[in-house]
Scaffold this motif. Sequence first.
Motif, PDB file in Angstrom:
ATOM      1  N   UNK A   1       0.852  -1.188   0.000  1.00 51.55           N
ATOM      2  CA  UNK A   1       0.000   0.000   0.000  1.00 51.55           C
ATOM      3  C   UNK A   1       0.883   1.232   0.000  1.00 51.55           C
ATOM      4  N   UNK A   2       0.421   2.238  -0.705  1.00 52.84           N
ATOM      5  CA  UNK A   2       1.108   3.531  -0.732  1.00 52.84           C
ATOM      6  C   UNK A   2       0.039   4.586  -0.943  1.00 52.84           C
ATOM      7  N   UNK A   3      -0.208   5.370   0.088  1.00 50.77           N
ATOM      8  CA  UNK A   3      -1.256   6.386   0.023  1.00 50.77           C
ATOM      9  C   UNK A   3      -0.666   7.774   0.192  1.00 50.77           C
ATOM     10  N   UNK A   4      -1.331   8.749  -0.418  1.00 48.93           N
ATOM     11  CA  UNK A   4      -0.928  10.152  -0.270  1.00 48.93           C
ATOM     12  C   UNK A   4      -1.045  10.549   1.202  1.00 48.93           C
ATOM     13  N   UNK A   5      -0.206  11.463   1.617  1.00 49.45           N
ATOM     14  CA  UNK A   5      -0.156  11.830   3.030  1.00 49.45           C
ATOM     15  C   UNK A   5      -1.486  12.313   3.606  1.00 49.45           C
ATOM     16  N   UNK A   6      -2.308  13.090   2.856  1.00 49.40           N
ATOM     17  CA  UNK A   6      -3.594  13.510   3.435  1.00 49.40           C
ATOM     18  C   UNK A   6      -4.524  12.342   3.775  1.00 49.40           C
ATOM     19  N   UNK A   7      -4.268  11.163   3.186  1.00 47.55           N
ATOM     20  CA  UNK A   7      -5.107   9.991   3.457  1.00 47.55           C
ATOM     21  C   UNK A   7      -4.623   9.205   4.678  1.00 47.55           C
ATOM     22  N   UNK A   8      -3.478   9.571   5.232  1.00 53.08           N
ATOM     23  CA  UNK A   8      -2.938   8.845   6.378  1.00 53.08           C
ATOM     24  C   UNK A   8      -3.764   9.117   7.633  1.00 53.08           C
ATOM     25  N   UNK A   9      -3.773   8.152   8.523  1.00 54.61           N
ATOM     26  CA  UNK A   9      -4.354   8.337   9.847  1.00 54.61           C
ATOM     27  C   UNK A   9      -5.864   8.238   9.910  1.00 54.61           C
ATOM     28  N   UNK A  10      -6.498   7.782   8.841  1.00 50.28           N
ATOM     29  CA  UNK A  10      -7.961   7.661   8.815  1.00 50.28           C
ATOM     30  C   UNK A  10      -8.428   6.214   8.684  1.00 50.28           C
ATOM     31  N   UNK A  11      -7.490   5.267   8.783  1.00 49.63           N
ATOM     32  CA  UNK A  11      -7.849   3.859   8.675  1.00 49.63           C
ATOM     33  C   UNK A  11      -8.084   3.380   7.261  1.00 49.63           C
ATOM     34  N   UNK A  12      -7.724   4.189   6.265  1.00 51.82           N
ATOM     35  CA  UNK A  12      -7.993   3.817   4.879  1.00 51.82           C
ATOM     36  C   UNK A  12      -7.098   2.672   4.396  1.00 51.82           C
ATOM     37  N   UNK A  13      -5.822   2.690   4.790  1.00 53.49           N
ATOM     38  CA  UNK A  13      -4.929   1.594   4.392  1.00 53.49           C
ATOM     39  C   UNK A  13      -5.429   0.277   4.975  1.00 53.49           C
ATOM     40  N   UNK A  14      -5.852   0.304   6.231  1.00 51.49           N
ATOM     41  CA  UNK A  14      -6.384  -0.909   6.859  1.00 51.49           C
ATOM     42  C   UNK A  14      -7.664  -1.363   6.174  1.00 51.49           C
ATOM     43  N   UNK A  15      -8.555  -0.426   5.890  1.00 53.09           N
ATOM     44  CA  UNK A  15      -9.822  -0.761   5.224  1.00 53.09           C
ATOM     45  C   UNK A  15      -9.567  -1.423   3.873  1.00 53.09           C
ATOM     46  N   UNK A  16      -8.682  -0.837   3.086  1.00 50.57           N
ATOM     47  CA  UNK A  16      -8.372  -1.398   1.783  1.00 50.57           C
ATOM     48  C   UNK A  16      -7.617  -2.712   1.889  1.00 50.57           C
ATOM     49  N   UNK A  17      -6.675  -2.797   2.830  1.00 54.43           N
ATOM     50  CA  UNK A  17      -5.889  -4.022   2.995  1.00 54.43           C
ATOM     51  C   UNK A  17      -6.782  -5.182   3.421  1.00 54.43           C
ATOM     52  N   UNK A  18      -7.697  -4.930   4.335  1.00 57.23           N
ATOM     53  CA  UNK A  18      -8.611  -6.000   4.761  1.00 57.23           C
ATOM     54  C   UNK A  18      -9.481  -6.472   3.600  1.00 57.23           C
ATOM     55  N   UNK A  19      -9.946  -5.541   2.799  1.00 58.93           N
ATOM     56  CA  UNK A  19     -10.770  -5.921   1.645  1.00 58.93           C
ATOM     57  C   UNK A  19      -9.964  -6.773   0.666  1.00 58.93           C
TER      58      UNK A  19
ATOM     59  N   UNK B   1       3.333   1.020   8.993  1.00 53.45           N
ATOM     60  CA  UNK B   1       3.080  -0.056   8.045  1.00 53.45           C
ATOM     61  C   UNK B   1       2.880  -1.380   8.777  1.00 53.45           C
ATOM     62  N   UNK B   2       3.662  -1.617   9.805  1.00 59.32           N
ATOM     63  CA  UNK B   2       3.516  -2.848  10.587  1.00 59.32           C
ATOM     64  C   UNK B   2       2.140  -2.909  11.238  1.00 59.32           C
ATOM     65  N   UNK B   3       1.636  -1.765  11.678  1.00 57.81           N
ATOM     66  CA  UNK B   3       0.308  -1.735  12.302  1.00 57.81           C
ATOM     67  C   UNK B   3      -0.773  -2.098  11.288  1.00 57.81           C
ATOM     68  N   UNK B   4      -0.631  -1.619  10.055  1.00 56.22           N
ATOM     69  CA  UNK B   4      -1.603  -1.960   9.011  1.00 56.22           C
ATOM     70  C   UNK B   4      -1.567  -3.466   8.749  1.00 56.22           C
ATOM     71  N   UNK B   5      -0.375  -4.026   8.651  1.00 60.01           N
ATOM     72  CA  UNK B   5      -0.259  -5.468   8.422  1.00 60.01           C
ATOM     73  C   UNK B   5      -0.980  -6.261   9.502  1.00 60.01           C
ATOM     74  N   UNK B   6      -0.758  -5.872  10.749  1.00 62.54           N
ATOM     75  CA  UNK B   6      -1.392  -6.586  11.866  1.00 62.54           C
ATOM     76  C   UNK B   6      -2.908  -6.425  11.830  1.00 62.54           C
ATOM     77  N   UNK B   7      -3.388  -5.210  11.556  1.00 61.81           N
ATOM     78  CA  UNK B   7      -4.840  -4.987  11.512  1.00 61.81           C
ATOM     79  C   UNK B   7      -5.476  -5.674  10.306  1.00 61.81           C
TER      80      UNK B   7
END
Length: 197
Positions: A100-118, A143-149
Amino acid sequence: MSDNRILLETARLTLRRLTMDDVDRLVELDADPEVMRFLTNGAATPAATIRSEMLPRLLAQYDRCPGLGCWATLDRFTGEFLGWLALDPSDDGAEGELGYRLRRPAWGHGLATEGARALVRHAFDTVGVRRVWAQTMAVNDRSRAVMARAGLRYVRTFHLTFDDPIPGTEHGEVEYELLAGDWPGVRQEWDAALRAR
Protein backbone atom coordinates in the motif's frame (compact mmCIF):
# COMPACT_ATOMS: atom_id res chain seq x y z
CA MET A 1 -21.00 2.48 -10.71
CA SER A 2 -20.65 -0.29 -13.30
CA ASP A 3 -17.07 -0.40 -14.53
CA ASN A 4 -15.20 -3.58 -15.37
CA ARG A 5 -11.95 -1.94 -14.29
CA ILE A 6 -13.18 -1.88 -10.69
CA LEU A 7 -11.96 -4.73 -8.51
CA LEU A 8 -13.97 -3.89 -5.41
CA GLU A 9 -15.46 -1.16 -3.28
CA THR A 10 -15.39 -0.71 0.48
CA ALA A 11 -17.28 1.72 2.67
CA ARG A 12 -14.96 4.57 1.63
CA LEU A 13 -12.76 3.28 -1.19
CA THR A 14 -12.90 2.16 -4.79
CA LEU A 15 -10.08 -0.06 -6.06
CA ARG A 16 -9.69 -0.08 -9.83
CA ARG A 17 -7.14 -1.13 -12.40
CA LEU A 18 -4.30 1.26 -13.05
CA THR A 19 -4.00 2.64 -16.58
CA MET A 20 -1.34 4.61 -18.44
CA ASP A 21 -3.45 7.68 -17.62
CA ASP A 22 -2.30 7.29 -14.00
CA VAL A 23 1.34 8.17 -14.71
CA ASP A 24 1.09 11.74 -13.37
CA ARG A 25 -0.81 10.60 -10.26
CA LEU A 26 1.84 7.99 -9.48
CA VAL A 27 4.66 10.46 -10.11
CA GLU A 28 3.05 12.91 -7.68
CA LEU A 29 2.55 10.16 -5.08
CA ASP A 30 6.20 9.09 -5.23
CA ALA A 31 7.41 12.70 -5.18
CA ASP A 32 6.43 13.11 -1.51
CA PRO A 33 9.58 12.46 0.59
CA GLU A 34 7.48 11.25 3.54
CA VAL A 35 5.63 8.71 1.38
CA MET A 36 8.99 7.37 0.17
CA ARG A 37 10.83 7.64 3.49
CA PHE A 38 11.07 3.91 4.22
CA LEU A 39 11.54 2.95 0.57
CA THR A 40 14.12 5.29 -0.90
CA ASN A 41 14.94 7.61 2.01
CA GLY A 42 12.63 10.15 0.40
CA ALA A 43 13.94 10.07 -3.17
CA ALA A 44 11.23 10.37 -5.83
CA THR A 45 10.66 7.74 -8.51
CA PRO A 46 11.55 9.26 -11.90
CA ALA A 47 8.56 9.78 -14.21
CA ALA A 48 10.34 7.83 -16.96
CA THR A 49 10.69 4.82 -14.65
CA ILE A 50 6.99 4.88 -13.81
CA ARG A 51 5.97 5.33 -17.45
CA SER A 52 8.38 2.88 -19.10
CA GLU A 53 9.02 0.23 -16.44
CA MET A 54 6.70 0.21 -13.47
CA LEU A 55 3.29 0.75 -15.07
CA PRO A 56 3.80 -1.66 -18.01
CA ARG A 57 4.88 -4.38 -15.54
CA LEU A 58 1.86 -3.73 -13.30
CA LEU A 59 -0.60 -3.66 -16.20
CA ALA A 60 0.68 -7.03 -17.45
CA GLN A 61 -0.14 -8.63 -14.08
CA TYR A 62 -3.90 -8.18 -14.48
CA ASP A 63 -4.11 -10.73 -17.30
CA ARG A 64 -1.38 -13.01 -15.98
CA CYS A 65 -2.96 -13.39 -12.53
CA PRO A 66 -6.63 -12.35 -12.57
CA GLY A 67 -7.75 -10.80 -9.31
CA LEU A 68 -4.22 -9.97 -8.20
CA GLY A 69 -2.11 -6.92 -8.95
CA CYS A 70 -1.81 -3.25 -8.02
CA TRP A 71 -4.99 -1.19 -7.78
CA ALA A 72 -5.51 2.54 -7.95
CA THR A 73 -7.25 3.52 -4.73
CA LEU A 74 -9.85 6.26 -4.95
CA ASP A 75 -12.18 8.02 -2.56
CA ARG A 76 -15.44 6.19 -3.26
CA PHE A 77 -17.52 9.37 -3.13
CA THR A 78 -15.32 12.01 -4.76
CA GLY A 79 -13.22 9.82 -7.07
CA GLU A 80 -10.07 11.49 -5.75
CA PHE A 81 -6.89 9.45 -6.28
CA LEU A 82 -5.53 8.47 -2.86
CA GLY A 83 -2.73 6.12 -3.90
CA TRP A 84 -2.63 2.37 -4.45
CA LEU A 85 -3.11 -0.96 -2.73
CA ALA A 86 -1.66 -4.17 -4.08
CA LEU A 87 -1.64 -7.93 -3.95
CA ASP A 88 1.43 -8.60 -6.07
CA PRO A 89 1.26 -12.18 -7.36
CA SER A 90 3.98 -14.75 -6.85
CA ASP A 91 5.30 -16.40 -10.01
CA ASP A 92 2.69 -19.16 -9.75
CA GLY A 93 -0.11 -16.79 -8.68
CA ALA A 94 -0.73 -18.79 -5.50
CA GLU A 95 0.47 -16.05 -3.14
CA GLY A 96 -0.12 -12.33 -2.93
CA GLU A 97 2.23 -9.76 -1.44
CA LEU A 98 0.18 -7.07 0.28
CA GLY A 99 1.34 -3.53 -0.33
CA TYR A 100 0.00 0.00 0.00
CA ARG A 101 1.11 3.53 -0.73
CA LEU A 102 -1.26 6.39 0.02
CA ARG A 103 -0.93 10.15 -0.27
CA ARG A 104 -0.16 11.83 3.03
CA PRO A 105 -3.59 13.51 3.43
CA ALA A 106 -5.11 9.99 3.46
CA TRP A 107 -2.94 8.85 6.38
CA GLY A 108 -4.35 8.34 9.85
CA HIS A 109 -7.96 7.66 8.81
CA GLY A 110 -7.85 3.86 8.67
CA LEU A 111 -7.99 3.82 4.88
CA ALA A 112 -4.93 1.59 4.39
CA THR A 113 -6.38 -0.91 6.86
CA GLU A 114 -9.82 -0.76 5.22
CA GLY A 115 -8.37 -1.40 1.78
CA ALA A 116 -5.89 -4.02 2.99
CA ARG A 117 -8.61 -6.00 4.76
CA ALA A 118 -10.77 -5.92 1.65
CA LEU A 119 -7.85 -7.21 -0.44
CA VAL A 120 -7.06 -9.96 2.08
CA ARG A 121 -10.70 -11.09 2.01
CA HIS A 122 -10.67 -10.96 -1.81
CA ALA A 123 -7.39 -12.89 -1.98
CA PHE A 124 -8.71 -15.84 0.01
CA ASP A 125 -12.43 -15.86 -0.79
CA THR A 126 -12.32 -14.95 -4.48
CA VAL A 127 -8.84 -15.70 -5.82
CA GLY A 128 -8.09 -18.63 -3.51
CA VAL A 129 -4.45 -17.89 -2.70
CA ARG A 130 -2.58 -20.05 -0.20
CA ARG A 131 -0.82 -17.12 1.48
CA VAL A 132 -0.87 -13.34 1.79
CA TRP A 133 2.34 -11.80 3.04
CA ALA A 134 4.02 -8.43 3.43
CA GLN A 135 7.31 -6.96 4.51
CA THR A 136 8.66 -3.60 5.56
CA MET A 137 11.49 -2.08 7.53
CA ALA A 138 11.37 -3.06 11.19
CA VAL A 139 11.27 0.62 12.15
CA ASN A 140 8.20 1.35 9.97
CA ASP A 141 5.67 1.17 12.79
CA ARG A 142 2.74 2.56 10.77
CA SER A 143 3.08 -0.06 8.04
CA ARG A 144 3.52 -2.85 10.59
CA ALA A 145 0.31 -1.74 12.30
CA VAL A 146 -1.60 -1.96 9.01
CA MET A 147 -0.26 -5.47 8.42
CA ALA A 148 -1.39 -6.59 11.87
CA ARG A 149 -4.84 -4.99 11.51
CA ALA A 150 -5.16 -6.70 8.11
CA GLY A 151 -4.89 -10.07 9.85
CA LEU A 152 -1.25 -10.80 9.05
CA ARG A 153 0.98 -12.14 11.80
CA TYR A 154 4.64 -11.42 12.43
CA VAL A 155 6.89 -14.19 11.06
CA ARG A 156 10.48 -12.99 11.25
CA THR A 157 13.03 -10.22 11.23
CA PHE A 158 15.79 -10.54 8.66
CA HIS A 159 18.71 -8.44 7.48
CA LEU A 160 19.57 -7.50 3.91
CA THR A 161 22.68 -5.83 2.59
CA PHE A 162 22.21 -2.59 0.66
CA ASP A 163 24.81 -0.58 -1.22
CA ASP A 164 23.21 2.63 0.04
CA PRO A 165 21.33 1.78 3.27
CA ILE A 166 18.77 4.22 4.59
CA PRO A 167 18.39 5.14 8.27
CA GLY A 168 16.87 2.26 10.21
CA THR A 169 18.20 -0.45 7.89
CA GLU A 170 20.40 -1.71 10.71
CA HIS A 171 17.25 -2.89 12.54
CA GLY A 172 16.34 -5.19 9.65
CA GLU A 173 13.23 -6.01 7.66
CA VAL A 174 10.15 -7.76 9.01
CA GLU A 175 7.84 -10.25 7.32
CA TYR A 176 4.18 -10.85 8.15
CA GLU A 177 1.83 -13.46 6.69
CA LEU A 178 -1.64 -14.97 6.77
CA LEU A 179 -2.09 -18.53 5.54
CA ALA A 180 -5.23 -19.90 3.91
CA GLY A 181 -5.69 -22.32 6.82
CA ASP A 182 -5.81 -19.44 9.30
CA TRP A 183 -8.07 -17.23 7.20
CA PRO A 184 -11.46 -18.68 8.33
CA GLY A 185 -10.70 -17.75 11.94
CA VAL A 186 -9.66 -14.22 11.01
CA ARG A 187 -12.74 -13.80 8.81
CA GLN A 188 -14.95 -14.99 11.66
CA GLU A 189 -13.40 -12.40 14.00
CA TRP A 190 -13.92 -9.60 11.47
CA ASP A 191 -17.51 -10.62 10.74
CA ALA A 192 -18.32 -10.84 14.45
CA ALA A 193 -16.85 -7.36 15.00
CA LEU A 194 -18.98 -5.99 12.15
CA ARG A 195 -22.14 -7.53 13.58
CA ALA A 196 -21.35 -6.08 17.00
CA ARG A 197 -21.28 -2.51 15.68
